[in-house]
Design a protein around this motif. Structure first.
Motif, PDB file in Angstrom:
ATOM      1  N   GLU A   9       2.067   1.671  -3.703  1.00 23.37           N
ATOM      2  CA  GLU A   9       1.019   2.251  -4.161  1.00 23.37           C
ATOM      3  C   GLU A   9       0.936   3.594  -4.039  1.00 23.37           C
ATOM      4  O   GLU A   9       0.698   4.389  -4.997  1.00 23.37           O
ATOM      5  CB  GLU A   9      -0.245   1.519  -4.203  1.00 23.37           C
ATOM      6  CG  GLU A   9      -0.102  -0.041  -4.598  1.00 23.37           C
ATOM      7  CD  GLU A   9      -1.446  -0.749  -4.168  1.00 23.37           C
ATOM      8  OE1 GLU A   9      -2.364  -0.288  -3.416  1.00 23.37           O
ATOM      9  OE2 GLU A   9      -1.340  -1.896  -4.730  1.00 23.37           O
ATOM     10  N   GLU A  44       1.303   6.475  -6.761  1.00 21.63           N
ATOM     11  CA  GLU A  44       0.219   7.599  -7.288  1.00 21.63           C
ATOM     12  C   GLU A  44       0.608   8.898  -7.080  1.00 21.63           C
ATOM     13  O   GLU A  44       0.308   9.795  -7.945  1.00 21.63           O
ATOM     14  CB  GLU A  44      -0.964   7.321  -6.259  1.00 21.63           C
ATOM     15  CG  GLU A  44      -2.285   8.086  -6.654  1.00 21.63           C
ATOM     16  CD  GLU A  44      -2.909   7.587  -8.028  1.00 21.63           C
ATOM     17  OE1 GLU A  44      -3.403   8.327  -8.498  1.00 21.63           O
ATOM     18  OE2 GLU A  44      -2.674   6.441  -8.325  1.00 21.63           O
ATOM     19  N   ARG A  94       0.958  -1.199  -0.054  1.00 16.00           N
ATOM     20  CA  ARG A  94       0.202   0.122  -0.080  1.00 16.00           C
ATOM     21  C   ARG A  94       0.848   1.354   0.068  1.00 16.00           C
ATOM     22  O   ARG A  94       0.579   2.306  -0.639  1.00 16.00           O
ATOM     23  CB  ARG A  94      -0.922  -0.145   1.099  1.00 16.00           C
ATOM     24  CG  ARG A  94      -2.045  -0.909   0.999  1.00 16.00           C
ATOM     25  CD  ARG A  94      -3.062  -0.744   2.214  1.00 16.00           C
ATOM     26  NE  ARG A  94      -2.650  -1.120   3.561  1.00 16.00           N
ATOM     27  CZ  ARG A  94      -2.891  -2.232   3.789  1.00 16.00           C
ATOM     28  NH1 ARG A  94      -3.504  -3.190   3.463  1.00 16.00           N
ATOM     29  NH2 ARG A  94      -2.392  -2.518   5.308  1.00 16.00           N
TER      30      ARG A  94
END
Length: 270
Positions: free
Chosen positions: A94, A98, A91
């Motif tokens: 990610e 992003e 996470r």
């Protein structure tokens, strides 16, 4: 004869003793000061040394405490990372990806609007559309006959590539009489610094740049950072003038008319 000279000799002797006593009394304070200085000088030096040692001890303790605090913060971050499982790390990865994608998208949007390069616009109409299209903009109002405008051109071209978040443009003041009148531009060169389409600040001539033709790009960058028109990462409280040489004094020349309106120039070769 003997009786006559005895009082005179006594008076002379008394005067001599009084003179000697007066001299001794005058020299006594100086002698006392000298004696006290000689006596207490080693003590004073020892006191200075003790104070210096005490100051060094305090500084050392502060540095040790600061280093310990930083070390504790790093250890806490490492411990937090060690406690993460594979899902947490995924996470985190990610979120970073992003953020990178978002930053890249924003950069591409800026580039599509003409950011990243120092461009000349041809008219007042272009000015309004350009500054309306970007959150941050720097517009150089110049004149071909003013050599200091060319000095600014060199620095602005460098900053345009470095600060893609800001639009850098230039406009010939002789072709923009309405705009220069509206913005009250009286000195060439002048930089208009705009945020959200509104003029927030001006850089008039080189006064804010060390008052010298040899100011650095970093100096101009700092000045733009003070107006919050670029993302400046340095110290805004102190200009980067340590390596600046003393500049030349500008001579104010007579006003010249541009389409019926007066302008001052800080250039001497108009």
């Amino acid at each position: 004869m003997t009786d006559t000279h005895q009082p005179l000799a006594f008076a002379e002797s008394l005067y001599l003793h009084i003179s000697i006593l007066g001299t001794v009394l005058l020299l006594l304070p100086c002698c006392l000061v000298s004696c006290l200085t000689i006596a207490y000088l080693p003590i004073f030096k020892q006191s200075q040394a003790a104070m210096a040692n005490q100051s060094m001890e305090i500084i050392t303790k502060v540095l040790e405490q600061s280093a310990k605090l930083v070390e504790e913060q790093v250890d806490a971050q490492l411990a937090k990372l060690n406690e993460m499982d594979e899902d947490d790390l995924e996470r985190l990865k990610e979120r970073r990806l992003e953020a990178l994608k978002k930053a890249q998208k924003q950069k591409q949007e800026w580039l599509s609007k003409g950011h990243g390069e120092y461009r000349e616009i041809s008219s007042e109409k272009d000015f309004f559309s350009e500054v309306k299209d970007s959150k941050n903009a720097v517009c150089h109002f110049y004149r071909n006959s003013t050599f200091r405008c060319k000095i600014l051109d060199k620095h602005l071209a460098i900053l345009a590539k470095k600060h893609v978040e800001t639009k850098f443009i230039k406009l010939n003041a002789e072709k923009a009489p309405f705009l220069t009148e509206r913005l009250r531009i009286k000195v060439i060169p002048t930089l208009a610094l705009l945020i959200d389409g509104k003029t927030k600040d001006y850089v008039v001539g080189f006064t804010d740049l060390g008052n010298t033709d040899e100011f650095t790009t970093e100096m101009l960058e700092w000045r733009l950072g003070c107006a919050d028109v670029i993302n400046y990462s340095g110290n805004l409280r102190e200009p980067p003038t340590a390596t600046q040489r003393s500049g030349t004094k500008f001579t104010k020349v007579e006003k010249k008319t541009i389409r019926g309106r007066g302008y001052d120039s800080d250039s001497e070769d108009d």
